[in-house]
Structures are given as structure tokens and as C-alpha cells.
Write a protein that holds these residues in place. Structure first.
Motif, short mmCIF file in Angstrom:
data_model
loop_
_atom_site.label_atom_id
_atom_site.label_comp_id
_atom_site.label_asym_id
_atom_site.label_seq_id
_atom_site.Cartn_x
_atom_site.Cartn_y
_atom_site.Cartn_z
N GLY A 23 87.07 21.21 35.61
CA GLY A 23 86.60 20.33 36.68
C GLY A 23 86.63 21.00 38.04
O GLY A 23 85.79 20.73 38.91
N ARG A 24 87.60 21.90 38.21
CA ARG A 24 87.71 22.61 39.50
C ARG A 24 86.50 23.52 39.75
O ARG A 24 86.16 23.81 40.88
N HIS A 25 85.89 23.97 38.66
CA HIS A 25 84.74 24.88 38.79
C HIS A 25 83.41 24.15 38.71
O HIS A 25 82.37 24.77 38.65
N CYS A 26 83.47 22.84 38.65
CA CYS A 26 82.23 22.06 38.55
C CYS A 26 82.06 21.26 39.84
O CYS A 26 82.86 20.36 40.13
N ASP A 27 81.03 21.60 40.62
CA ASP A 27 80.86 20.99 41.95
C ASP A 27 80.72 19.47 41.87
O ASP A 27 81.27 18.75 42.70
N ALA A 28 79.97 19.01 40.88
CA ALA A 28 79.66 17.58 40.85
C ALA A 28 80.70 16.78 40.05
O ALA A 28 80.53 15.58 39.87
N PHE A 29 81.77 17.46 39.62
CA PHE A 29 82.69 16.78 38.71
C PHE A 29 83.25 15.49 39.31
O PHE A 29 83.26 14.45 38.67
N ASP A 30 83.68 15.60 40.56
CA ASP A 30 84.33 14.43 41.16
C ASP A 30 83.37 13.27 41.40
O ASP A 30 83.81 12.14 41.60
N GLN A 31 82.08 13.57 41.43
CA GLN A 31 81.13 12.47 41.62
C GLN A 31 81.01 11.63 40.34
O GLN A 31 80.89 10.41 40.39
N ASP A 32 81.00 12.31 39.22
CA ASP A 32 80.71 11.61 37.97
C ASP A 32 81.93 11.34 37.09
O ASP A 32 81.83 10.59 36.12
N PHE A 33 83.05 11.96 37.40
CA PHE A 33 84.22 11.82 36.54
C PHE A 33 85.47 11.58 37.38
O PHE A 33 85.56 12.04 38.51
N ARG A 34 86.42 10.87 36.77
CA ARG A 34 87.72 10.66 37.43
C ARG A 34 88.82 11.00 36.45
O ARG A 34 88.82 10.52 35.30
N LEU A 35 89.71 11.87 36.89
CA LEU A 35 90.87 12.19 36.05
C LEU A 35 91.91 11.09 36.25
O LEU A 35 92.35 10.85 37.37
N GLU A 36 92.26 10.43 35.17
CA GLU A 36 93.28 9.38 35.23
C GLU A 36 94.55 9.93 34.59
O GLU A 36 94.53 11.02 34.01
N SER A 37 95.62 9.15 34.65
CA SER A 37 96.87 9.64 34.08
C SER A 37 96.77 9.75 32.55
O SER A 37 97.38 10.62 31.94
N ASN A 38 95.98 8.88 31.94
CA ASN A 38 95.93 8.88 30.48
C ASN A 38 94.63 9.40 29.91
O ASN A 38 94.46 9.43 28.69
N GLY A 39 93.68 9.74 30.77
CA GLY A 39 92.40 10.20 30.24
C GLY A 39 91.39 10.50 31.33
O GLY A 39 91.76 10.66 32.49
#
Lengths: 546, 171
Positions: free
Chosen positions: A100-116
Motif C-alpha cells: 500500500g505504501r508503494h501504491c499512490d491511490a491506495f488510500d483513496q480506495d482502501f482502508r487498513l483496519e485493525s482486523n482487515g
């Protein structure tokens, strides 16, 4: 091929060699960190495939593929699924975080949660838990292995190229399901299993009448079916000739009837309507019933899976000795004498089968048929008592390690062994914000020093302190991997103890239950009578000499 | 709740039958002792990490597709066979591979790989022919987008490169 080997081949005939090889390939996958997929994951996968209940997992898989494609960089979705060394939640979490750190758009489309990971579709977000990813990866790898990379990749690419909307996932999950279903239609038949089911039911109806119930599926039924089949010389009835096989299948039939009776009771309780009229159980229901009724027998596999696998609780031989008992689960006690017979006469039958397969000298075969070296029931029961002692030492030693590591699971183990134990003295070790009631919160990583007080008779009383003393003594006598002073410093080993201690304790209880149940049902001449029956049966099956 | 077989109606009996066969098939799958092949993830992982490929890989179109996805450059089959002595010249999106006989060292040839992108890199050249396990050839780091190695003409990699049907991958 003879005897059990023929039987295995016939039973395995319901699964094509290609599918067997694909399943074994996935189960044996090892990228250098031990088995990639835990035995419990493979067991869950086998249940899902057998029940053909992969519709829901396929939907989850589609969503996880979105994540994998985003974090896979240039390599796309395979990098996450095939690149993870050991398919466990923490490993997936680490790879996804890194990718995710290397994917520019990651934070737009995905959210890292505590369980998934949550995929933030514009129409409806979907979360895939880290704990589920190992199973989904095994499912995908089985599909790629069985169907080929191109076929599966083509469907996956169609999904990844589709607009970023949750509602579209169902269409593509269905396409993947169909692909798999069509393959399994060619490679997985239930004909053999249904034939065995029909034979067992016919036998029960003939011998016990149509009013037979679960209680009739007992040691006598196992012996009557086996003996009747092998001495009748019925060439058609070749599916079940191994005594152990019969025992296992009778256990399965008990499970199946139990599930059917429960469902029947639920259906009867409902008003008559579409649910009731629907008739056949849908795959999801079948899987749910399998999980409820079959999962309890997974203790051995759980011990061989992470985190418990970090500790050598059992030797390979001990695993073998406990295998049938674990497989039978809650039915092992009812079938205790059958388990004993399988461990003695059944073991001879297995050796006979191997001897015939390797064309052993006639004298060796004859000796086996005549049961010249068959272990007696007294000898086997003595072996089981010895195994019980070793299991008890392992479970106690694990308890000592948990106390040493100040892990709250130690208190849970103490309560499992001594339900009436009063641990309220530990409350004084809690920090001041504790509520002062007699409720003690037991959770991993609790309060420093609290668990160690389990050894203090002034805090917990002499019975609990005595148990901890016994546990420490047991620990000093155990030299298996994971129990040594160096091993015990690693969090991995301690986590293994926390996971494994209750499993070993439950296996011990199962073994004790089987042994005492068998002892209670044996008479002085049972072994002699059984010797005559098995010798007659083996002669009928493999050719007699007398 | 009933616990007699005769009290189960057709759907109940079908449920029992379905559960039994599912249990039996699930056991069959987990107990099977079929010989396993190199797993897809073991092949992928070897490609990604630079470890040796597992033994026993059988080339097929699926392996080619997997290698193509893992590779930075994939060379398709070429139109006609060539020999190192004649010179081999293969083109792909992203790179060109040539084998040129050495004038100064008889019996040897230069294997030269030039990348379109001078910052591109690859550590291995993998040649996949029909009916044989993939051949892996370690490459030195490129200099200014170019790798050049002097190789004996009898080296298996040159033999593989001369095979018109061989698929080549830079990984």
C-alpha cells in the motif's frame, strides 16, 4: 492391489487423480517457511469443496483480489497471493501494508483496519478480514493449480477491469464459481460415497429394522457390518473392507444422521412454507452442518497448524495413535471398542495389505492372517495409558510455561482443570481501576505478575498452587522442541503453548474417555472371540492357510 | 426431536446422504497421498525472490502465462531457427537479445541484452522449451541498459536460445 489398498483406490475413485494431485500440491506448498497453508485451512478447504459451497468465499475472494491487484505493483494480483510465504493473517497484513505504501491511490480506495482491509467502493464498502485471507489464498491456489493459470487469470482480469463497484462482484464471483463447478463436475463424484451410504443404511434396516436410530450405530454395528461384508464374499461390496474404514464411516454416518435429525427438528418447528418445501439442503447449509459437526475433530490438525505447531507437543507416532480418536470426535466414546479393534486387528489388516502389495513371502502373509503377532487389548490399553501420561505431562508443562510467561491463558487452563478453583485472590494483583467485584478479566497479556501468583498457595489456595507445582515439575522433565529454556523465551513458542495446551488437554480427555469406555465394555473373553472373528474375516478376504 | 431413521422424510434423508458424502469426499481430499507438483506459489516465489526454481516443472501454456506476468520482458517464439554461429537476434517489448559470434575468441559468442529503458534491470534469463524444465541463466547487472556476456557456444543457454520455439523471459 488387495484389501485396504483396493478399498482406498475405490473410495478415492470419487476424486480424480488430477484433482487429488492439485489438492496435494496446494497442501504441500512450502516456500521455505514451512507449509504455506495450515492443515486446518486445508481441512476447511476440503469441506468447502466437498459441499460445493464456494459461492460466498468466491465473493470474498473477488474483493481480496482488488486489494491484491492494488498492492501487487507491476506484478498485479499474483504478488500477494503467491508471494506470501506463510498464508496467515499477520503475513498478509505486512504485505498489504508494504504494498500500500508503494501504491499512490491506495488510500483513496482502501482502508487498513485493525482486523482487515476495507475496499471503499462508491456503492458499498466491503471488508476482508486478515484471518480469512489464508483460506481465500488456498482456494485461489487450488483453482489455479486445478484449472490452470490462464483460465483463472482471464476471469480475474475481467473483474479487475470492470468498474470499481461492489455490486459487480457477484457477477464475477459467479463466473469463477461456475468455472470451478464445471471442473469439479468432471473431477469430483459422490457416487462412491453415496453407494457406501446406501449400503450402510440397507445393512441397518435389514439388521435393526427401519426404526433404527443413531444409538444403533455402535461397536456392534461396526463389527457386524465388517464381518458380514467380508465373510459374505460379495464382490459388489468392495467399498468398505478395512475395519478402520468401516469404523470411520460409521462415525460419519452418526454425524450425518445427527445433522439430518437436527435439521428435521428445525424444519418441523417451522410452519410449512417455502423453506420446508425447498427440500434439498443448499451448499451453504451443508457447509454449516459440516463445520458444526466435523470441526471439533480438528484438534490434531490444529496442533499441527500455527501457532501451536511452533511447539512439538506430539511425536509422529503419537499423532498416528490419536488420529482415529480425533477423527471420530464426539463419537469416539460410543465407538471405543471399535477404536481398540482398529488399533490392534485393524493395524494387522493394514500390515497385511502392505505385505500383499509388496508381494511378501507367503509365510509372512500367513502369519499376519493368523494374527500371530497381533497386539492384545491389554497391551494396547497399556499403551494408551502410557500415552495419557505423556499427554498429561505435555499439557502440564505448557501450563507451566504460560505461568512463567505471565499469560492469562494459564488461569483459563487452571479453571478448565479445577472448575471450582477460587482465583479471586488474584484480584489483589489487579491495578486499582479494577471494579472490586469478584469478576476477573482473563485476557492474553494481562497484568504483570498476576498469573505468576497462581503458584502462591496464600493467593489461590493449595489445590491450584499444587497444580502449578506439578506443572513446573512436568516442565523440567520435557525435552521436546519448544519447551527448552531458550525456546520458552520466544513469543512464538509461548503463543504455541497458549494455543496448544487446551488442545492437548482435550485430546487427553478424549483418549481417557475412549480407554475407560472400552475397558467397561470388554469381558474376559472379548479378545479371544474377536481373534476368531478377525482371523475368519482375514482368511475370507486374503485367502486362508488353515 | 425424532432420532429414528423411519421418521426422517425424504428431504431429511437427502440431508443425511449429502452430509455423509460431503464428509467422505472431504476426508478423501485431505487424506489423498497423490504426488504433488511444484506449486504455483513456489514457482512465483522463486521468480520474485531470485531463488532457484523448484525441480519437476513441466512447461505448458499456463507456465508461460505465469512467467510472462512475472517477467519484466517476455520474448515470443521466433519465426525461424538460428544458430549462435549465424547470430541470434530476438526482439520483445522492452528489450532486444542478440547472440553474436566472438571474433577474438573462436567457439564463443557474446550474449547481449539491451533494454529500451536504460534503468530497467533483470537478474535472470529463463528459457522455456517444450518438454524440458526451464533453463535459468544468471545475468550480471546491466550497465547503461546493456548486459553483455561472453559464453561458450556449447553452453546450454545458447542451445536453448537457438531453439525457435523457446520462449525467453527476463526476470
Amino acid at each position: 492391489m488387495d484389501g485396504i489398498s483396493t478399498e482406498r483406490a475405490l473410495l478415492a475413485g470419487s476424486i480424480s487423480p488430477a484433482l487429488e494431485a492439485a489438492f496435494r500440491t496446494v497442501a504441500d506448498a512450502d516456500l521455505g517457511g514451512g507449509p504455506k497453508y495450515a492443515p486446518t485451512v486445508m481441512r476447511a478447504l476440503s469441506r468447502t469443496v466437498a459441499a460445493r459451497a464456494y459461492g460466498k468465499p468466491m465473493l470474498e475472494l473477488c474483493h481480496l483480489l482488488r486489494v491484491a491487484d492494488a498492492v501487487g505493483g507491476r506484478h498485479g494480483w499474483p504478488a500477494l497471493f503467491f508471494g506470501v510465504q506463510v498464508a496467515r493473517g499477520p503475513a498478509f497484513r505486512a504485505l498489504i501494508q508494504e504494498g500500500g505504501r508503494h501504491c499512490d491511490a491506495f488510500d483513496q480506495d482502501f482502508r487498513l483496519e485493525s482486523n482487515g482491509v476495507t475496499i471503499a467502493y462508491p456503492d458499498a464498502p466491503f471488508t476482508v478480514s486478515y484471518g480469512r485471507m489464508g483460506f481465500l489464498a488456498a482456494l485461489l491456489e487450488l483453482m489455479v493449480t486445478a484449472l490452470g493459470y490462464r483460465a483463472v487469470d482471464a476471469e480475474i482480469r475481467a473483474w479487475l477491469d470492470a468498474p470499481f463497484e461492489a455490486q459487480r462482484a457477484a457477477t464475477h464471483a459467479n463466473a469463477l464459481s461456475r468455472l470451478f463447478y464445471d471442473h469439479l463436475r468432471e473431477h469430483l463424484s459422490t457416487a462412491q460415497s453415496l453407494r457406501v451410504f446406501a449400503r450402510l443404511i440397507a445393512f441397518l434396516e435389514a439388521s435393526r429394522g427401519s426404526g433404527f436410530g443413531i444409538d444403533d450405530l455402535d461397536d456392534r454395528a461396526v463389527m457386524d457390518y465388517w464381518y458380514g461384508t467380508v465373510t459374505a464374499g460379495d464382490d459388489e461390496a468392495t467399498e468398505l473392507r478395512g475395519f478402520r474404514m468401516v469404523t470411520e464411516r460409521v462415525g460419519m454416518l452418526r454425524t450425518a444422521l445427527q445433522a439430518a435429525f437436527e435439521r428435521h427438528a428445525i424444519d418441523t418447528a417451522r410452519s410449512v412454507g417455502p423453506d420446508r418445501e425447498a427440500g434439498e439442503a443448499d451448499p451453504g447449509t451443508v457447509l454449516a452442518l459440516l463445520e458444526v459437526h466435523d470441526e471439533e475433530a480438528d484438534e490434531l490438525r490444529a496442533l499441527q497448524s500455527e501457532p501451536a505447531a511452533a511447539v512439538k507437543f506430539l511425536t509422529r507416532r503419537e499423532v498416528g495413535e490419536l488420529d482415529l480418536i480425533a477423527r471420530l470426535g464426539s463419537h469416539a466414546g460410543v465407538l471405543a471398542v471399535s477404536v481398540l479393534r482398529a488399533a490392534t486387528f485393524g493395524a494387522v489388516q493394514s500390515r497385511l495389505s502392505q505385505a500383499l502389495r509388496r508381494h511378501a513371502p507367503q509365510a509372512e502373509v500367513t502369519g499376519l492372517i493368523d494374527l500371530r503377532e497381533c497386539e492384545s487389548y491389554d497391551q494396547r490399553l497399556g499403551q494408551w495409558r502410557g500415552l495419557e501420561g505423556r499427554l498429561e505431562r505435555m499439557a502440564l508443562a505448557a501450563l507451566a510455561v504460560l505461568v512463567e510467561a505471565d499469560r492469562a491463558e494459564a488461569a483459563l487452563e487452571v479453571l478448565a482443570r479445577l472448575p471450582a478453583a477460587d482465583l479471586s485472590g488474584l484480584r489483589d494483583r489487579l491495578p486499582s481501576e479494577a471494579d472490586g467485584s469478584n469478576v476477573i478479566a482473563l485476557r492474553p497479556g494481562g497484568v504483570v505478575g498476576m498469573v505468576a501468583a497462581l503458584a502462591d498457595p496464600k493467593v489461590v489456595g493449595p489445590e491450584v498452587a499444587g497444580l502449578i507445582g506439578d506443572a513446573r515439575k512436568a516442565l523440567r522433565g520435557v525435552g521436546r522442541s519448544g519447551f527448552g529454556p531458550e525456546d520458552r523465551r520466544s513469543a512464538t513458542a509461548v503463543n504455541g503453548m497458549a494455543a496448544g495446551a487446551p488442545l492437548v488437554r482435550r485430546l487427553l480427555v478424549r483418549l481417557q474417555h475412549v480407554r475407560t469406555a472400552a475397558e467397561g465394555r470388554l469381558s474376559d473373553d472379548t479378545f479371544a472371540q474377536d481373534t476368531v472373528r478377525f482371523r475368519t474375516g482375514f482368511r475370507a478376504l486374503y485367502g486362508g492357510t488353515a | 426431536m425424532t432420532d429414528r431413521w423411519r421418521d426422517l422424510e425424504d428431504d431429511g434423508r437427502r440431508t443425511a446422504e449429502t452430509i455423509f458424502s460431503a464428509l467422505d469426499v472431504a476426508r478423501g481430499l485431505t487424506d489423498c497421498r497423490a504426488p504433488s507438483r511444484p506449486s504455483v506459489s513456489a514457482i512465483w516465489s522463486a521468480l520474485a525472490t531470485g531463488r532457484a526454481l523448484p525441480g519437476g516443472i513441466v512447461p505448458d501454456a499456463d507456465l508461460d502465462a505465469l512467467l510472462a506476468d512475472a517477467a519484466s520482458v517476455a520474448f515470443p517464439r521466433q519465426a525461424a531457427a538460428a544458430t549462435p554461429q549465424d547470430g541470434i537476434d530476438r526482439h520483445a517489448d522492452g528489450a532486444r537479445l542478440r547472440v553474436v559470434p566472438s571474433l577474438g575468441a573462436p567457439g564463443q559468442s557474446y550474449l547481449a541484452i539491451s533494454f529500451d529503458d536504460p534503468t530497467a534491470t533483470a537478474s535472470r534469463l529463463i528459457a522455456v522449451g517444450d518438454g524440458a524444465e526451464p533453463l535459468v541463466f544468471a545475468l550480471p547487472p546491466p550497465v547503461d541498459g546493456m548486459v553483455q556476456i561472453l559464453v561458450d557456444n556449447s553452453d546450454p543457454i545458447l542451445v536453448a536460445l537457438a531453439d525457435a520455439d523457446a520462449r525467453l523471459y527476463l526476470v
